[in-house]
Scaffold this active site. Structure first.
Site, PDB file in Angstrom:
ATOM      1  N   CYS A  60      36.591  44.714  41.123  1.00  0.00           N
ATOM      2  CA  CYS A  60      37.558  43.755  41.673  1.00  0.00           C
ATOM      3  C   CYS A  60      37.181  43.370  43.096  1.00  0.00           C
ATOM      4  O   CYS A  60      37.330  42.211  43.508  1.00  0.00           O
ATOM      5  CB  CYS A  60      38.971  44.347  41.677  1.00  0.00           C
ATOM      6  SG  CYS A  60      39.625  44.744  40.044  1.00  0.00           S
ATOM      7  N   CYS A  93      39.801  49.383  42.251  1.00  0.00           N
ATOM      8  CA  CYS A  93      38.825  48.830  41.285  1.00  0.00           C
ATOM      9  C   CYS A  93      37.604  48.269  42.020  1.00  0.00           C
ATOM     10  O   CYS A  93      37.703  47.257  42.719  1.00  0.00           O
ATOM     11  CB  CYS A  93      39.520  47.758  40.453  1.00  0.00           C
ATOM     12  SG  CYS A  93      38.422  46.712  39.465  1.00  0.00           S
TER      13      CYS A  93
END
Length: 266
Positions: free
Chosen positions: A40, A37
């Site tokens: 993230c 991600c």
């Protein structure tokens, strides 16, 4: 497990201890992330920096959703379908969240919103003092908390508890009333009602039972209230309900006489 101070990698096995139980001491911010991600990887270091900068004011719990089933369970619980998702816990419960990478200033605002206020800290310290018998220090702490935050629930009810033990009913009542129907407020309010039974007429079986309750002779009081159900059903039932609230669920008399009340009524 610990990657840096105040930042912890959480697994299925440690979630309960770190997040649920840990948030009963200090707030816990859960970062749900995955290695693939991109957002993230942007958000994670900013959260870690915030945790380090605040030096223990909160714990950052990082959960890799690809490695821990509890991460996906939490995503479902908060109805999020994407990561990063950040969920703040206090007192064992989720209290706030956001989804996606956000700027540092917004992270700081989010953290500020879930940290305890000065009044909350004062009230917690006062409660700890009261628990070890330091009544004077506790009373001062509760009063200081209320000066800073007049509607603080823990400070109001903590101070009311001290005042009731002293017999200062008129001072305790206005602290309790704004917080009804909070269970602890209900408990203290019931204790006021019972204390006031000491000045009510002792006429009849129910009157004598109420006076016994006010004097602390609880078994005699509850027996009298049960006996009074025959001819003063509604008033005796309400007296029993008030008595149960005043005693609290931990008192062994309460389940015994709740069963007897139910049997008498139904």
């Amino acid at each position: 497990m610990e990657t840096m101070e105040h930042v912890i990698d959480v697994t299925d096995e440690t979630f309960e201890q770190v997040v649920v139980e840990g948030s009963k001491t200090v707030p816990v911010v859960v970062d749900l992330w995955a290695a693939w991600c991109g957002p993230c990887r942007t958000l994670g270091p900013m959260l870690e920096e915030a945790a380090t900068k605040r030096a223990g004011a909160f714990t950052l719990a990082k959960i890799d959703v690809d490695a821990a089933g509890v991460g996906n369970a939490l995503l479902q619980a908060v109805r999020s379908q994407s990561i990063p998702t950040v969920v703040a816990f206090r007192d064992g419960q989720p209290v706030s969240m956001f989804i996606g990478a956000i700027p540092e200033a917004e992270i700081d605002r989010f953290i500020d919103s879930i940290l305890p206020s000065e009044a909350e800290i004062d009230a917690k310290e006062a409660a700890e003092e009261l628990a070890v018998g330091e009544v004077g220090e506790a009373e001062q702490g509760f009063r200081e908390a209320l000066d800073k935050e007049p509607d603080n629930r823990d400070a109001a009810l903590g101070l009311a508890n001290i005042l009731l033990a002293r017999g200062a009913i008129d001072d305790a009542r206005p602290l309790i009333m704004p917080h009804l129907p909070d269970p602890e407020a209900e408990h203290l309010h019931a204790k006021i009602e019972v204390a006031e039974w000491a000045t009510t007429p002792a006429d009849g079986r129910l009157g004598e039972a109420r006076r016994a309750a006010a004097a602390g002779d609880w078994r005699s009081a509850l027996e009298g209230m049960i006996a009074a159900l025959g001819d003063q059903r509604d008033d005796a039932r309400q007296a029993l309900v008030t008595s149960f609230a005043a005693l609290g669920d931990d008192d062994p008399l309460v389940p015994e006489y709740r069963r007897r009340l139910a049997a008498a009524l139904f």
